[in-house]
Design a protein around this motif. Sequence first.
Motif, mmCIF file in Angstrom:
data_model
loop_
_atom_site.group_PDB
_atom_site.id
_atom_site.type_symbol
_atom_site.label_atom_id
_atom_site.label_comp_id
_atom_site.label_asym_id
_atom_site.label_seq_id
_atom_site.Cartn_x
_atom_site.Cartn_y
_atom_site.Cartn_z
ATOM 1 N N VAL A 1 59.737 71.440 35.796
ATOM 2 C CA VAL A 1 58.713 70.732 35.038
ATOM 3 C C VAL A 1 57.704 70.121 36.003
ATOM 4 O O VAL A 1 58.050 69.688 37.103
ATOM 5 N N ASN B 1 53.887 67.059 32.592
ATOM 6 C CA ASN B 1 55.020 67.326 31.688
ATOM 7 C C ASN B 1 55.061 68.763 31.168
ATOM 8 O O ASN B 1 55.757 69.046 30.190
ATOM 9 N N GLU B 2 54.346 69.661 31.829
ATOM 10 C CA GLU B 2 54.378 71.076 31.418
ATOM 11 C C GLU B 2 55.670 71.730 31.900
ATOM 12 O O GLU B 2 56.064 71.588 33.060
ATOM 13 N N TYR B 3 56.328 72.442 30.999
ATOM 14 C CA TYR B 3 57.537 73.176 31.363
ATOM 15 C C TYR B 3 57.117 74.508 32.000
ATOM 16 O O TYR B 3 56.421 75.310 31.387
ATOM 17 N N SER C 1 62.596 77.513 32.462
ATOM 18 C CA SER C 1 63.863 76.971 31.978
ATOM 19 C C SER C 1 64.981 77.959 32.281
ATOM 20 O O SER C 1 64.897 79.135 31.908
ATOM 21 N N ASP D 1 65.590 72.743 34.117
ATOM 22 C CA ASP D 1 64.194 72.996 33.788
ATOM 23 C C ASP D 1 63.335 72.682 34.995
ATOM 24 O O ASP D 1 63.594 71.710 35.716
#
Length: 291
Positions: free
Chosen positions: A127, A68-70, A73, A125
């Motif tokens: 991700v 779940n690391e971005y 963006s 995004d």
Amino acid sequence: NSTAISITKLDFYVIFGVSYRETSKNFSKHSIEQITYFINGNYWLSNIDPVVKLNLASLAVVEDYDKNEYIFSNKQDAPPLDKIYLVKSGTLEIISDLTTKKLYPKDYFGERQVIMNIFDKSDYDLVSAEESSAYVITKATLIEALGEHYQEMILFSMFRGGVLKNSFFKNILMEGYYKQVFDLFALKQYKLDDVIYNQNDSDIKKAVLVIEGALCDSIDKSIIGNQGTLYGDEIINSKDTLENNIIAHDDLVLTLECSWIKIRNKLQELSKNSSLDVFKRANKLSKMYIF
């Protein structure tokens, strides 16, 4: 001279110089071979000169991501994407308001933005869906490995790769002519359903290298040319007109294009300065060619 003295009890491992150098060499060789394997899975980079490719592989870095690391963006005020991601392990996701696209090992992302400076206007995004890693190539890396004119070098490598996979163009273009003919081609950009070959065009004979997206029939939508295809030989060698238009199959289609008249004139010009007449050579190889 100096002497190292232990002032407390100490356990340590010793690797002698020769062994260390050999271990480092083997590790580096393995790493570069592995990165090259992933680069070869990327159409944009797979056709570049092997020596340059090794240099590029040696400059690429690995980035590790938590679940779940971005990673990036693409928002209105965000800086533009300046990295190409070659997924090494795990799963990355490109998440927008309408869709989610998954990227698995050997998939890649960012080449259109970094190499061609074509940026998506929509928000999304990038991700990591799980613990993942990717080989990363930045624009600075491309400049260091390929030079300031990296875009032209990459496009030329694509052109050369397309020629070598097409028997017609391979037969009429000697290796020494590739660059002169490549310089005639222009970069074109199409949107979904834009007409690329118009059946009513009197000057329909042209060569089209698909570098992003695909070409399709305007009626049944069947794919006619995928990424990497140098298309047009059948049209060039036919006296018949097209039954339907050939259009862009995807939201974005990028091509390199040149009319057959320009290619033919250039080959005739080059043949005058050569002992080998490329047209006679091609006619000997196949009777289908119409000159």
